[in-house]
Design an enzyme around this catalytic site. Sequence first.
Site, PDB file in Angstrom:
ATOM      1  N   HIS A   1      -3.922  -2.246   2.879  1.00 25.54           N
ATOM      2  CA  HIS A   1      -2.501  -1.959   2.723  1.00 25.54           C
ATOM      3  C   HIS A   1      -2.095  -0.891   3.737  1.00 25.54           C
ATOM      4  CE1 HIS A   1       1.326  -1.937   0.595  1.00 25.54           C
ATOM      5  NE2 HIS A   1       1.323  -0.611   0.683  1.00 25.54           N
TER       6      HIS A   1
ATOM      7  N   SER B   1       5.769  -1.313   3.409  1.00 25.18           N
ATOM      8  CA  SER B   1       5.556  -1.430   1.963  1.00 25.18           C
ATOM      9  C   SER B   1       6.898  -1.572   1.240  1.00 25.18           C
ATOM     10  CB  SER B   1       4.732  -0.238   1.468  1.00 25.18           C
ATOM     11  OG  SER B   1       4.192  -0.486   0.188  1.00 25.18           O
TER      12      SER B   1
ATOM     13  N   ASP C   1      -5.061  -7.107   1.203  1.00 25.39           N
ATOM     14  CA  ASP C   1      -4.237  -5.996   0.739  1.00 25.39           C
ATOM     15  C   ASP C   1      -4.410  -5.846  -0.777  1.00 25.39           C
ATOM     16  OD1 ASP C   1      -2.164  -4.296  -0.081  1.00 25.39           O
ATOM     17  OD2 ASP C   1      -0.748  -5.093   1.387  1.00 25.39           O
TER      18      ASP C   1
END
Length: 323
Positions: free
Chosen positions: A296, A141, A268
Amino acid sequence: MTSYRAPGWLPGGHAQTIYPLLIRPDPLPYHRERWETPDGDFIDLDWTDAPAARQPRDSRPLLILFHGLEGSSSSYYAITLMGAAAAIGWSGVVVNFRGCSGESNRLARAYHSGDSDEIDWILRRLRALFPLRPRYAVGVSLGGNALLKWLGEREASTSDYLQAAAAVSAPLDLTACGHHLARGFNRVYTRHFLHTLKRNAAAKLCRHPGIFDERRMTAASNLYEFDDVVTAPLHGFKGAEDYWRRASSKPWLAGIRLPTLVLNARNDPFLPAQALPTPSQVAASVQLEFPRQGGHVGFVTGSLPGQLDWLPQRIFNYFQHEV
């Protein structure tokens, strides 16, 4: 490795994003080490090995993990990746960004999505400490975005520090990501982030009075408003738009020269599929992998209650067999 396919009992990007939190593995017995930063701050690194096992002439591969927004070595993906590294005889270290190790950092600044200078300092020090070890980096991320930006900025010199890299669910286009998280159900994630971001910002303001407008920070209802009043000014940006534009890694993907896996699910909730890069927008050394599902940093597999082993297997397969 087969491409990721979500189990039938876990449909949709939101479920695939949230469910891993319910099957979080047990914490690992990390060995913490504190590094003083050149500007008088500190970061904490959590190692899978005890200090006595980390010798300068050790030749075991080293996995370096940079976590996501408000993450740490306790994040479920960090535990699974570090556990998988230990299982195959690798050493592993999770770099807790400033203020993410359970103790507030000293300075007014903290960490941000485009902090490639911090990535550079960390990787340079790891190379100096372990010159004989093959080193591989994974960014998840926010950490993935910062790692990719570093790779693109430094181009060919990155091979002096790493053998290969991987970025998982990186918010490659921060403007697209930020606005996407302000819509519909995605606002659930925004509220989750703002809860801890505001708490930490308030504590920082007590230690450093006047560094930002407390009223605007408290009233922020989305990431744009928070970044505009806190993240951007504390880290040298003019505002949220300037921060999101300059910190995004997508424009840097064409400059990457190190073998790099970029793994993002098309469903996502953080980044709309239309913002993903095309092969023409990245260097030949970049392998794009955009499965249709996964959420995600989700990628759950198996029958109920599910497993989190696909992501570590995919990353290590890339490092060991595809580089």
